[in-house]
Design an enzyme around this catalytic site. Structure first.
Site, PDB file in Angstrom:
ATOM      1  N   THR A  47       2.158  -4.614   4.436  1.00  0.00           N
ATOM      2  CA  THR A  47       2.116  -4.976   5.855  1.00  0.00           C
ATOM      3  C   THR A  47       1.840  -6.463   6.087  1.00  0.00           C
ATOM      4  OG1 THR A  47      -0.215  -4.317   5.833  1.00  0.00           O
ATOM      5  CG2 THR A  47       1.383  -2.745   6.758  1.00  0.00           C
ATOM      6  N   ASP A  48       1.115  -7.108   5.176  1.00  0.00           N
ATOM      7  CA  ASP A  48       0.663  -8.470   5.449  1.00  0.00           C
ATOM      8  C   ASP A  48       1.779  -9.441   5.832  1.00  0.00           C
ATOM      9  OD1 ASP A  48      -2.386  -9.290   3.609  1.00  0.00           O
ATOM     10  OD2 ASP A  48      -1.919  -7.688   5.028  1.00  0.00           O
TER      11      ASP A  48
ATOM     12  N   THR B 136       0.819  -1.203   0.000  1.00  0.00           N
ATOM     13  CA  THR B 136       0.000   0.000   0.000  1.00  0.00           C
ATOM     14  C   THR B 136       0.851   1.250   0.000  1.00  0.00           C
ATOM     15  OG1 THR B 136      -1.732  -1.162   1.199  1.00  0.00           O
ATOM     16  CG2 THR B 136      -1.800   1.226   1.271  1.00  0.00           C
TER      17      THR B 136
ATOM     18  N   LYS C 130       2.336  -8.365  12.584  1.00  0.00           N
ATOM     19  CA  LYS C 130       1.123  -7.587  12.304  1.00  0.00           C
ATOM     20  C   LYS C 130       0.005  -8.152  13.170  1.00  0.00           C
ATOM     21  CE  LYS C 130      -1.938  -6.028   8.613  1.00  0.00           C
ATOM     22  NZ  LYS C 130      -2.175  -5.850   7.206  1.00  0.00           N
TER      23      LYS C 130
END
Lengths: 631, 443
Positions: free
Chosen positions: B182-183, B106, B261
């Site tokens: 981020t995943d 992102t 995360k």
């Protein structure tokens, strides 16, 4: 009157924003309510400008970014979840809100779109945690009838309401996100309104149609009117936030006057031979002129080692204090620009001098330093070098524009119908798709089904109400236009009180209490219903309505019962009434002997005055007559 | 679906083609008495073939259904809008040099009207458009290594990234920033921690939860914090720079082997687990939060070991998990299994024989906990002791995701069973901590 406005080419359009009475917010399941208590939690954000899908940075966004504000958001757990905090993507578009908006659109003969696409509209002043407002267009191109004239309604859109400002702490703006995400319907007219009266009637008509769905929120702040207005040779000005319907025509009148005055100033400046090149960014440090000043603001600035900067505005003498319209002066416009771009508290200018303890001598010195001619004005400000310079830059920009005429801008409406500068007008580059929410199709069959159950149009509603309740037309219209229609019908069906009495209480009585300064807008339905219930039960008489409403308005969170007790307005018992009548008869025994039966009328008056609202006239009549006949 | 008409197919595509209209052109759709004018906009991939999307003058997009009676004509040539980043600000070449390597995510995306969604971007000019302040902090050299959403990142990307970073470090940069989704950021951060040891300068991984096209995006502050760390941090370790809380007031730097995360959407989703973050940037100040760290040292020689073994499995234990799952892995030639057990390091005894079988086949079987917080102790209960006796290795307080990555790395360095076991249990880059401190706010 209308010919005056057509001569100057007045054109106006309205945007009415009305909060919808849905169970949940537009993009999440939070309660659409406001809270007054201390927030349960807060968090701090900074917003930055971003590019629209069309590759341009929106000028309004840059403007806000340059103001470098940090925002503190206040929230509680009932009215905000992670969606309001911009910590979770939006949920699906609230279908209840879509339905209410479509019903309203169809009542205005609008054409629903086939597929609804939610957009992001950049708003970077902090009132949306995401930095944009989610909005979508639902229907286009309809019309409403205003006294035989068709006013074109160009668009109905559905959008989320914004967070509300609760204060400022230095550079930190405080916003509360309880209001963020509440569903708003926005009705936009075409710019086909040509007089202030027409604008007010149009706004009233639209409000009436929305209220006839019975699914809009009521109360202060639930409906906001924006006006877009231009006159020939002037500029398109967007005026936001006219809260009261009654102010719409006033706002337009004052804006017309403001623009005409600005055009006059342009002519005057031309006459004085002022050119754009005459107004420059030549800021002079005049700190030493004020080194012993008695002016508190300047002295304070100097104490903090801040300078006083000044700039000469050639040819502006007398123009800064000129009233553009009642309550609005060019000097104030300059101050508004200075405040926003320079973050200063205000500016000083020679048109208002001597004032604020600034002496004639200081002004004379100032004038000679800047080589001021009699027709020139000087603007000066005391603040940090950066702020003062930014402030004067904005002043110079605005002064330069005075030579051209009226600058396009977005202004905010004040409570008295005047307006003040809010921000530069945003461009079309502000909108891009909200890709987190899939488009929704409005099928033919769905629209047909809605068409089959449209709410009554205000005209039909009016007829039905008059037939059902037998209240006269004038009062019925007032009830229809007020926010009390539902309450009226509820009380009329729940009690045996005459509908006319209920209606008059909710219209004329409320209005006159408001004029006296009572905040009746804050009364809850439950408080008002409680009062009518007590009257229905015979605990007090209808004559006490104004007093009770007034007392309730003054005592937050009180009940009608509290009012009765506090005001001593409980119904008098028959025994007490008989005692009182006996007393009155005794006191006036000579009078009775003199007049005989003719004493009845005046005695009634005396008793009614003494019992003010605590007895039924019929009962007094009966008792008094009885006693006079026997006694 | 046509490349020139993204999202359009079937009936809609036919109409557009016969009208000679392209994305960006002004078109007019007529349906009976209704006339709709607007700019042709792409349609999302999941849209049907019976609607055309236009942007009206007001800026709003709207979908118009086109039945057999609708006509569509082109009424104007459009200016094909494009994303124009503002010009590069003045570069001050005396500033420290920072390399920014982008793998996607992102943080590296922009809303692109052409595809109706996001496209990857993170060239220098786009970076400066997001964070103009960068030009006052460092001279930035950017490399777009890949543009993938991190759920698609695999070990071959870890390897490529490690090699790319090593090259930049060889070029003498003062710090490296790696932008990532981020995943799976936690996995990559762990991978880079092992693959690039003895770093002379900081390696700061950075991501964002909110898309950078929106004014509230966490991308700008995260990037700023990451570059500042790359320039000013006294440590030379692999860290993850993300928001510390839901406020924009502080950026925290988590050790790459100790972070994960923890929330699907909050901007403070990354938490250090069984460790404290290494540092914090707040109020324009940098503060190191731990006692020991590897200091920055330009003269230190970087050790690049970018290989990872493929045949390793991470298996989460749950009631009724089939032992055949473990048997299958072993049959397929699996060399290592990380068990994400329960509590202090347990799994159901119905798995014992499969585990025994695996260990006998020289598969390294080791234990972590799905509790995530806390350290294992397989000495306390019978079940734990039995597992130890079977040859299961306790991995103390290492995160399951980090353990998976480490075992792949270890087996990528050696084929010797005993050496591998020793490496696995040796604390190389703070993937283990010897003390578990009390933290009142776990999340």
């Amino acid at each position: 009157m209308s010919s005056r406005y057509s001569k100057i080419g007045l054109k106006a359009g309205l945007e009415i924003h009305q909060q919808l009475d849905t169970k949940e917010k537009l993009f999440c399941s939070c309660e659409p309510n406001l809270f007054k208590e201390e927030p349960e939690f807060t968090f701090i954000r900074k917003l930055r400008p971003a590019q629209s899908e069309l590759g341009q940075i929106d000028s309004a966004a840059i403007f806000e970014f340059q103001k470098e504000t940090e925002i503190l958001y206040e929230a509680n757990n009932d009215t905000a979840c992670l969606v309001e905090m911009d910590e979770e993507p939006p949920h699906d578009l609230n279908r209840e809100a879509v339905e209410i908006s479509l019903l309203s659109s169809l009542m205005m003969k609008m054409k629903p779109v086939d597929e609804v696409h939610v957009m992001r509209k950049t708003v970077i002043d902090g009132s949306n945690t995401t930095g944009f407002q989610r909005t979508c267009v639902l229907a286009l191109n309809g019309e409403i009838d205003i006294k035989g004239k068709k006013v074109a309604i160009s668009q109905v859109s559905l959008e989320e309401d914004a967070a509300r400002k609760t204060g400022k702490n230095g550079k930190l703006m405080h916003y509360r996100i309880d209001r963020l995400g509440i569903a708003l319907i926005e009705v936009t007219t075409a710019p086909v309104i040509y007089t202030p009266e027409e604008a007010q009637e149009t706004a009233a008509a639209i409000g009436r149609i929305l209220r006839s769905t019975r699914r809009v929120r009521r109360g202060l702040g639930t409906i906001r009117q924006d006006v877009n207005i231009s006159i020939r040779d002037g500029a398109l000005i967007e005026i936001k936030g006219v809260q009261e319907l009654e102010l719409v025509s006033q706002v337009i009148e004052k804006e017309v006057q403001r623009q005409l005055s600005l055009l006059q100033i342009r002519e005057e400046l031309k006459k004085r031979g002022v050119n754009e090149t005459d107004i420059t960014d030549n800021f002079v440090d005049v700190t030493h002129v004020f080194k012993n000043t008695k002016c508190k603001v300047i002295a304070n600035a100097l104490k903090q080692k801040n300078p006083v900067l000044a700039v000469k505005l050639k040819g502006f003498d007398g123009l800064l204090k000129k009233e553009l319209s009642v309550g609005m002066r060019l000097g104030a416009e300059l101050a508004g620009m200075a405040r926003f771009w320079g973050r200063v508290g205000g500016i000083f200018h020679t048109d208002e001098m001597p004032a604020y303890e600034v002496t004639k001598e200081e002004i004379t010195k100032l004038g000679s330093l800047l080589k001021k001619n009699p027709l020139d004005a000087i603007v000066f400000v005391a603040d940090s070098p950066e702020n003062a310079s930014d402030a004067l830059k904005a002043v110079v920009e605005r002064a330069k524009f005075a030579l051209k005429g009226v600058p396009e801008e977005t202004r905010a409406a004040n409570d008295d119908g005047t307006t003040k500068y809010l921000r530069p007008r945003p461009g079309a580059a502000r909108m891009y798709p909200e890709t987190d929410v899939p488009p929704i199709q409005l099928t033919k069959s769905y629209i047909e089904e809605l068409n089959g159950r449209l709410p009554e149009l205000p005209e039909q509603l009016m007829k039905r109400l008059i037939e059902k309740y037998k209240v006269n037309q004038k009062i019925t219209k007032q009830i229809l236009d007020s926010e009390y229609l539902e309450l009226f019908e509820a009380v009329a069906s729940e009690t045996k009180i005459s509908p006319t009495i209920i209606a008059v209480a909710l219209t004329e009585t409320m209005k006159s209490l408001k004029r006296e300064g009572k905040h009746v807008g804050l009364l809850s339905d439950e408080q008002i219903r409680g009062m009518f219930r007590l009257i229905d039960l015979g605990k007090t008489a209808k004559e006490s309505i104004p007093e009770i409403l007034g007392w309730l308005a003054d005592n937050e969170d009180s009940t009608a019962k509290d009012a009765l007790e506090s005001l001593g307005l409980s119904m008098m018992s028959r025994k007490d009434l008989e005692k009182l009548v006996d007393e009155v008869i005794e006191k006036n025994s000579e009078f009775i002997e003199l007049r005989g039966t003719g004493a009845f009328g005046p005695l009634m008056g005396i008793v009614m005055k003494k019992t003010r609202g605590r007895v039924k006239a019929k009962l007094v009549n009966e008792i008094l007559k009885g006693k006079l006949e026997t006694g | 679906m046509s490349e020139d008409f993204p999202g359009y197919r079937g009936h809609a595509l036919k109409l557009l083609k016969s009208a000679g209209a392209e994305i960006g052109d002004m078109i007019r759709i007529k349906k009976g008495e209704e006339v709709w004018d607007g700019i042709l906009i792409p349609r999302s991939e999941s849209g049907d073939e019976y609607h055309v999307v236009i942007k009206m003058k007001s800026g709003y997009n709207v979908g118009i259904s086109i039945d057999s009676k609708a006509t569509l004509v082109k009424i104007g040539e459009g200016v094909k809008p494009k994303f124009t980043p503002p010009p590069l600000p003045e570069q001050n070449n005396s500033l420290p040099r920072v390399a920014i390597v982008s793998t996607g995510g992102t943080i590296a995306s922009r809303v692109d009207y052409r595809t109706g969604g996001v496209r990857a971007a993170l060239s220098a000019s786009e970076l400066y458009s997001v964070v103009p302040e960068l030009s006052k902090i460092a001279v930035v050299e950017t490399e777009i290594l890949f543009s993938i959403f991190s759920e698609n990142i695999t070990a071959k990307h870890w390897t490529a990234t490690a090699k790319a970073v090593a090259k930049h470090i060889e070029n003498g940069v003062d710090g490296v920033v790696v932008a990532h989704g981020t995943d799976t950021l936690g996995y990559t951060a762990a991978a880079l921690s092992f693959a690039l040891q003895d770093l002379p300068v900081p390696l700061v991984m950075v991501a964002s939860q909110r898309s950078a096209d929106r004014p509230s995006s966490d991308a700008a502050t995260n990037l700023l914090g990451a570059v500042k760390a790359a320039v000013f941090a006294p440590f030379a370790e692999v860290v993850i720079a993300m928001h510390e809380s839901v406020s924009d007031t502080s950026i925290v730097f988590h050790r790459g082997t100790k972070a994960r995360k923890c929330h699907t959407s909050r901007r403070d989703t990354f938490k250090s687990i069984n460790a404290s973050p290494l540092a914090r940037w707040e109020d324009e100040k940098f503060r190191v939060l731990t006692k020991g760290y590897k200091k920055r040292d330009d003269s230190r020689k970087l050790i690049l070991q970018p290989n990872f073994e493929d045949r390793v499995a991470l298996i989460k234990a749950y009631p009724d998990i089939k032992p055949e799952l473990i048997d299958w892995y072993v049959e397929e030639g699996c060399r290592g299994i990380i068990l994400e057990g329960t509590g202090l390091g347990h799994v159901g005894d119905y798995l014992f024989s499969a585990i025994r079988n695996a260990v006998e086949k020289d598969v390294i079987v080791s234990m972590t906990s799905q509790c995530l917080w806390g350290r294992l102790n397989m000495n306390v209960y019978d079940q734990g002791r039995d597992l130890l006796a079977l040859g299961v290795i306790s991995l103390d307080d290492m995160l399951p995701e980090t353990a998976y990555v480490k075992l792949r790395w270890v087996l990528g360095q050696t084929s010797d069973l005993e050496e591998a076991k020793n490496l696995l249990q040796e604390n190389m880059v703070n993937e283990y901590s010897s003390r578990t401190l009390y933290d009142a706010n776990i999340i």
